[in-house]
Design a protein around this motif. Structure first.
Motif: not given
Length: 538
Positions: A371, A391, A394
């Motif tokens: 990240g 994003c 994750l």
């Protein structure tokens, strides 16, 4: 319960005759075909998908009896809500991910209406698709010639219905050959053009393309209205459980064996040896991952600043993909070792659980490092579709690691993890559909602090981003480097006047498109706002 392997109702003497269409189906079928043609013929995706999704949901509720099992299924109501919500997002933004969410939600809704006992989203989707593949045939089988007609008329009716199957197969192979062979595609296009001209002269208001589109509308409406029971996946899911069960006959135990006992396979490890291998694996990879995480924490977490000439794009792309693969591999290894009787190995279960838990937590640290790599790229280079995808991916990784901890400490099965994570994937799909990502990316990327702007990427976005580009066009005059994608994907540099010229051309084309397109079916709220700001629609 239907025997395993059967896809539809058994063809016994009692069920050879297909059940006739109900009154609701006879009403909904022609209504759905007309609605599909009115909403989608030569139209873009927008408000029309919301209207059709409402039709599908209402059609399902109309046909469900008051005490039907589907009405008590939380998954059915979740997919009904998801179908309507994704339709709303489609009416607002008209994005590709919203269209995908609409299609996935409707297929899942049909699957849970067909088999309410299902819990796994994949099986529900396959059930819905299986029912849709047979629904149009069920409707055609239900069509009968008029009873007063003579034997010749009924015979012609029967052979006419049989002709539809080879015609459908012929059409499928035609599409395959047209894609694979360009010469065949050109010749077939000429033949279809001649046939279309003949049909235009015969039926001035109906073209060959329109007829094919009506057939598509019939197939889609039949799938939404007529449910063909598909029991195969429900039967398969009935063998799965939420928790791992102890299996004494599949993993060798420590019981005293008879002298004449011979194991079924010489390759199987007994439980203690499997435990020792698992402990060694978790111990070694924990030590290795500790080194990697220590480097990342020291290098990325605190005070990271890319040096001059540092290729941040390569650093992010290569590192991110490798680390994501490492995390997925780690989750797979945990699933493998905790799949069966190691969950019940009392002498070393606690140590094994803590070793696996430390590894899962270290993979969470690794995901944080991924990240941060993504964050540094966004901070220095701007936002792109892949960065947004990383994003949300994750988020799924952290949720998946949490479910892996549940498997380790609660003895959950792989089926339970797949069920929970598939629900998380569906939730993320709806979240992605809820965003006006192109406008947000344009606003972020056109900040004065960026030395380089990919103006070609911004101009390739939908027209609803143009008002934002116009509001911030002054940034282009002060940007050090403006790039566009030339041939073979190689970026080329242009100057500010050329970028302004391309922006003006895009605005003129968008105004013309908005002025020309006067239908409401394919329009969205974002397009309406953009047209008002650009002055291309009254």
């Amino acid at each position: 319960m239907q025997p395993a392997g059967e896809w539809s109702l058994p063809t016994t003497a009692a069920t050879t005759a297909r059940p006739p269409l109900t009154a609701a189906q006879k009403l909904l079928l022609p209504l759905g075909v007309v609605l599909f043609d009115w909403l989608f013929w030569r139209e873009r995706g927008g408000v029309n998908m919301l209207v059709f999704n409402v039709f599908v949901v209402v059609a399902q509720l109309m046909q469900l009896p008051r005490h039907a099992a589907a009405r008590r299924s939380g998954y059915f109501w979740l997919m009904a809500f998801g179908s309507l919500l994704s339709g709303v997002f489609m009416a607002m933004y008209g994005s590709a991910v919203a269209a995908l969410a609409c299609g996935v939600s409707v297929v899942l809704l049909l699957g849970y209406a067909n088999q309410p006992s299902l819990k796994l989203l994949l099986f529900a989707a396959l059930t819905g698709l299986g029912s849709a593949a047979e629904a149009w045939l069920r409707v055609l089988r239900g069509v009968r010639a008029p009873r007063p007609a003579g034997a010749g008329v009924r015979r012609s009716w029967f052979y006419g219905r049989l002709l539809l199957v080879p015609l459908g197969i012929l059409g499928a192979f035609h599409l395959l050959f047209a894609v694979a062979n360009p010469v065949y595609a050109r010749l077939s296009s000429r033949v279809l053009a001649v046939l279309g001209e003949w049909l235009v002269r015969l039926l001035p208001d109906i073209s060959l393309g329109h007829l094919l589109f009506l057939l598509l509308g019939f197939a889609v409406t039949a799938a939404a209205v007529v449910a063909v029971p598909v029991y195969f996946f429900a039967d398969q899911e009935s063998h799965f459980g939420e928790f791992v069960r102890r299996q004494r006959d599949r993993v060798a135990s420590f019981a005293v064996r008879r002298p004449d006992f011979r194991p079924k396979t010489t390759k199987a490890l007994d439980l203690r040896k499997e435990y020792l291998v698992a402990v060694a694996v978790f111990g070694l990879v924990n030590a290795l991952l500790l080194v990697v995480n220590a480097i990342d924490v020291r290098w990325l977490w605190f005070g990271f600043a890319p040096a001059r000439g540092f290729d941040l794009a390569q650093f992010v792309h290569e590192g991110t993909y490798v680390l994501i693969f490492s995390i997925l591999l780690a989750m797979g290894i945990v699933l493998w070792y905790f799949r069966r009787n190691l969950n019940f190995y009392a002498p070393g279960l606690r140590a094994l659980r803590w070793g696996a838990t430390v590894w899962v937590l270290q993979n969470a640290v690794l995901a944080v490092s991924v990240g941060l790599r993504n964050y540094y790229y966004i901070l220095n280079c701007g936002v792109a579709y892949k960065r947004i995808g990383v994003c949300f991916f994750l988020l799924l990784v952290f949720f998946g690691l949490a479910t892996v901890l549940g498997k380790i400490w609660q003895q959950r099965s792989a089926y339970s993890l797949v069920r929970l994570n598939s629900l998380a994937v569906y939730a993320v799909l709806l979240l992605l559909a809820a965003g006006n990502w192109e406008v947000w990316m344009t606003e972020y990327n056109l900040q004065p602090r960026f030395r380089s702007v990919d103006i070609g990427f911004l101009l390739d976005m939908p027209d609803r981003t143009l008002p934002t580009l116009l509001a911030r066009r002054g940034v282009l005059n002060h940007t050090t480097q403006l790039t566009v994608n030339a041939e073979y994907g190689i970026p080329s540099v242009i100057d500010a006047p050329e970028a302004q010229r391309r922006l003006d051309l895009a605005v003129v084309a968008a105004r013309a498109n908005y002025a020309e397109y006067s239908h409401w079916q394919g329009f969205t709220w974002a397009d309406y706002e953009a047209a008002q700001q650009l002055g291309g629609r009254e």
